[in-house]
Design an enzyme around this catalytic site. Sequence first.
Site, PDB file in Angstrom:
ATOM      1  CB  ILE A 169       5.402  17.030  -4.300  1.00  0.00           C
ATOM      2  CG1 ILE A 169       4.736  18.061  -5.199  1.00  0.00           C
ATOM      3  CG2 ILE A 169       6.917  17.011  -4.519  1.00  0.00           C
ATOM      4  CD1 ILE A 169       5.183  19.476  -4.951  1.00  0.00           C
ATOM      5  CD  GLU A 170       4.509  13.937   1.630  1.00  0.00           C
ATOM      6  OE1 GLU A 170       5.423  14.503   2.226  1.00  0.00           O
ATOM      7  OE2 GLU A 170       3.444  13.583   2.158  1.00  0.00           O
TER       8      GLU A 170
ATOM      9  CB  CYS B  21       0.385   1.145  28.537  1.00  0.00           C
ATOM     10  SG  CYS B  21       2.150   1.518  28.478  1.00  0.00           S
TER      11      CYS B  21
ATOM     12  CD  GLU C 155      -2.338   1.322   2.828  1.00  0.00           C
ATOM     13  OE1 GLU C 155      -2.283   0.359   3.618  1.00  0.00           O
ATOM     14  OE2 GLU C 155      -2.862   2.413   3.122  1.00  0.00           O
TER      15      GLU C 155
ATOM     16  CD  GLU D   1      -3.559  -1.608  23.199  1.00  0.00           C
ATOM     17  OE1 GLU D   1      -3.505  -2.400  24.167  1.00  0.00           O
ATOM     18  OE2 GLU D   1      -3.020  -0.479  23.223  1.00  0.00           O
TER      19      GLU D   1
ATOM     20  CG  HIS E  72       0.209  -1.026  24.496  1.00  0.00           C
ATOM     21  ND1 HIS E  72      -0.704  -0.014  24.641  1.00  0.00           N
ATOM     22  CD2 HIS E  72       1.406  -0.508  24.867  1.00  0.00           C
ATOM     23  CE1 HIS E  72      -0.095   1.081  25.081  1.00  0.00           C
ATOM     24  NE2 HIS E  72       1.183   0.798  25.220  1.00  0.00           N
TER      25      HIS E  72
ATOM     26  CE  LYS F  84     -22.415  15.528 -11.166  1.00  0.00           C
ATOM     27  NZ  LYS F  84     -22.897  15.602 -12.564  1.00  0.00           N
TER      28      LYS F  84
HETATM   29  N1  GLN Z   1       3.666   7.417  29.497  1.00  0.00           N
HETATM   30  C1  GLN Z   1       3.801   6.144  30.065  1.00  0.00           C
HETATM   31  C2  GLN Z   1       5.209   5.583  29.933  1.00  0.00           C
HETATM   32  O1  GLN Z   1       5.971   6.043  29.141  1.00  0.00           O
HETATM   33  C3  GLN Z   1       2.787   5.176  29.476  1.00  0.00           C
HETATM   34  C4  GLN Z   1       3.044   4.876  28.050  1.00  0.00           C
HETATM   35  C5  GLN Z   1       1.860   4.234  27.354  1.00  0.00           C
HETATM   36  O2  GLN Z   1       0.762   4.235  27.867  1.00  0.00           O
HETATM   37  N2  GLN Z   1       2.086   3.706  26.156  1.00  0.00           N
HETATM   38  O3  GLN Z   1       5.564   4.664  30.626  1.00  0.00           O
END
Ligand code: GLN
Length: 537
Positions: free
Chosen positions: A148-149, A381, A140, A509, A507, A187
């Site tokens: 331009i870039e 986090c 992609e 997620e 994280h 269109k």
């Molecule tokens: N600011 C926090 C840290 O640096 C949490 C970072 C975050 O939530 N990704 O540890």
Amino acid sequence: MKYIFVTGGVVSSLGKGLTAAALGTLLENRGLKVTLQKFDPYLNVDPGTMSPYQHGEVYVLNDGAETDLDLGHYERFTNTKLTRFNNLTSGQVYQTVLDKERRGDYLGKTVQVIPHVTDEIQNRIHQITEQSNADVLITEIGGTTGDIEGLPFLEAIREFALNVGYSNALFLHMTYVPFIKAAGELKTKPTQQSVAKLREIGITPHILVCRCEQALNKELRQKISLFCNVRYEAVIEEKDVDHSIYEVPLMLQRERLDDLVCQMLHLDVPAANMSHWQDIIRKLIAPQHRVRIGVVGKYIELQDAYKSVYEAIIHGGIANDCGVEIEKVDAEEIEKYGPEKALTGLAGILVPGGFGERGIEGKIITAQFAREHKIPYLGLCLGMQIATIEFARNVLKLAGAHSTEFDPNTPYAVIGLLDDQKQVIQKGGTMRLGAQPCQLAVGSKAAHLYGAFVVHERHRHRYEFNNAYRTQFEEAGFRCSGTSPDGKLVEVIELDDHPFFIASQFHPEFQSKPNAPHPLFRGFIAATHAYLHRRPL
Ligand code: GLN
């Protein structure tokens, strides 16, 4: 290997990444091995240093690369394993070229955009070709045709496709077909013009995917086909989805996009079996249960800042046959008006990651509200650091407890800089990044949810739980249920006296998919559902 290059025209935000990923889903379900790659024409080396206002979420890979959020779509929609080589920015290209120039690799030549920069871009395609054993690489190109870039990238893929031949490479161009209310018509002119812009550079698209709010009729498709020089059946309609982005693969299958791609690239593979995907959509459209979840952050007005978090919540819903309505709550509003107004009636509360002081106190009030009212809480986090500060202040009575990120002079630094961060000055790519092992305690809720004692999760932070306070916390029922294998870094915390109060320094997620919802999100949504019906978990 076969190559598909995805470009976009007319406007940005057409959903190129999503479309590329959805095509990946279809090809995978035809038995092909697919990988995806994103080229970003900006000069930042990676998006890690960019504000969410500029860029949306920074998506982190296992190897610690901080990448464009489209790579999140790629990982959620396909089984491809991505690395830092799957996201290339102009910044990286120029850095490599300039390093080579300084080393003298160009042997006295004048270093130019063509061929040196364009060769470097093509090298990345060759690199993926060699490293992955995929049958198809979808690349992609970020930005919009005419920028331009973006030109060096377009020139590079033009040359590349010419070299491998059009039976091995095809150009898919995404455009927008607006509906003009006053005229009551769709269109095609912007599409014609953006294709003309591509042809100026020497690229003739083989397929046009047309984003539109209304269906394209036969005449319109014929007109686009004629004026843009693409086959009639290669004019693909991609209407706005009714319910969920996960409908896109099915929509494109109905338009026979994957048939067309396989035919053009001479891929002799069976039709895609999408029954499991249809089941996911069924759960999204007509779930058995419904819950409302609050996400308390500071970028809630931005659609993309917490992209993977919102998706993972939806996946947790799929796992529980539960529709989730996400209430986006501004942490600063909680500071102004208190928690009751925004948080009462929610079945669960999530505090996502973040940086900087704004809204921090509002998030601390949020964690307190969830803890005291026994509302399911998931902290990610920064969300774990917030839960720690709140517990320190309100349960352990450590007045003024804080993270040194927000108050360097706090009397109780319950969150402090990681040791190896103390000497770091440079901002880009220097956090604790990527997948790290985490050991879960026997008998913990986290271990129960994962069904494992060792898990690997992705990180992006500089601060951590301060071990000097660990015993004090644990004695009060704040359990450090996940740590690094050496026991030194706290990775997961949970409260004993609460139906579901879990937070992680990592994280989760980033590793959730619609067809493989993440255990913590699955557990979180199950808990919200139980909370709503006042049932024990
Ligand atoms: N600011 C926090 C840290 O640096 C949490 C970072 C975050 O939530 N990704 O540890």
